[in-house]
Enzyme design. Structure first.
Site, PDB file in Angstrom:
ATOM      1  N   HIS A 150       1.327   6.481   1.988  1.00 16.57           N
ATOM      2  CA  HIS A 150       1.055   8.352   2.140  1.00 16.57           C
ATOM      3  C   HIS A 150       2.091   8.686   3.689  1.00 16.57           C
ATOM      4  O   HIS A 150       2.724   7.456   4.212  1.00 16.57           O
ATOM      5  CB  HIS A 150      -0.332   8.888   3.064  1.00 16.57           C
ATOM      6  CG  HIS A 150      -0.171   8.579   4.092  1.00 16.57           C
ATOM      7  ND1 HIS A 150      -1.410   7.309   4.960  1.00 16.57           N
ATOM      8  CD2 HIS A 150      -0.109   9.016   5.512  1.00 16.57           C
ATOM      9  CE1 HIS A 150      -1.462   7.242   6.126  1.00 16.57           C
ATOM     10  NE2 HIS A 150      -0.947   7.976   6.161  1.00 16.57           N
ATOM     11  N   HIS A 183       7.928   9.027   7.438  1.00 14.31           N
ATOM     12  CA  HIS A 183       7.811   7.364   7.282  1.00 14.31           C
ATOM     13  C   HIS A 183       6.628   7.117   6.016  1.00 14.31           C
ATOM     14  O   HIS A 183       5.581   7.778   6.554  1.00 14.31           O
ATOM     15  CB  HIS A 183       8.039   6.369   7.903  1.00 14.31           C
ATOM     16  CG  HIS A 183       7.432   6.044   9.014  1.00 14.31           C
ATOM     17  ND1 HIS A 183       7.221   7.069  10.643  1.00 14.31           N
ATOM     18  CD2 HIS A 183       6.349   5.364   9.128  1.00 14.31           C
ATOM     19  CE1 HIS A 183       5.895   7.328  10.566  1.00 14.31           C
ATOM     20  NE2 HIS A 183       5.759   6.445  10.278  1.00 14.31           N
TER      21      HIS A 183
END
Length: 171
Positions: free
Chosen positions: A38, A116
């Site tokens: 995620h 990220h």
């Protein structure tokens, strides 16, 4: 309850991350499970039910944005690698907007934003040169485009086998 706000990934991006992650089968690196990939928008830490309700009542809906999933990086730096990640472009305005709304509930604003996806955590490394060369090899990797339409509030339960994530709310 340990919580964070996140952006979920589509199956195509998860598959590509899984493939890339397999190149980092090195002693001391704990890979992130495919189902746990995620983009963390904001880590909230341990919060009580009352705060969870306040967050659920916020309007954290976002305008759809295309994010390019590319470039490999590390935290905190290349001489002391603890996290290996793949970047996500075009999300800083979303992160700032969410951060502003949460600051109204007393959450501290982030100093900077590095959207990220963590693919591995480095517990120890016997061969730092090998790790650095692999990171250099994939530094300019491009995995595709993600259509970001939602933010989710996730509950994170830490277990010996690794974290278990559960979506509490989707905007």
């Amino acid at each position: 309850m340990r919580c964070f706000l996140a952006i979920e990934l589509n199956e195509d991006i998860k598959e590509k991350l899984e493939e890339l992650k397999s190149c980092f089968k090195i002693d001391g690196i704990k890979p992130v499970e495919k189902e746990n990939f995620h983009i963390t928008v904001k880590f909230l830490g341990d919060i009580d039910e009352e705060m969870v309700e306040k967050i659920k009542n916020l309007d954290l809906s976002i305008k759809p944005v295309k994010s390019h999933i590319k470039y490999m990086g590390v935290f905190p730096n290349e001489n002391y690698i603890r996290v290996i990640w793949i970047g996500a472009t075009n999300l800083i305005p979303v992160f700032k907007e969410i951060d502003k709304k949460l600051s109204e509930l007393g959450f501290k604003k982030e100093k900077d934003y590095v959207p990220h996806i963590t693919i591995g955590r480095v517990k120890f490394t016997k061969d730092k040169k090998l790790l650095k060369s692999k990171i250099d090899k994939y530094k300019h990797v491009e995995l595709g485009t993600l259509e970001v339409k939602n933010i989710v509030l996730m509950k994170s339960e830490l277990t010996r086998e690794g974290p278990i994530y559960e979506v509490i709310k989707k905007w």
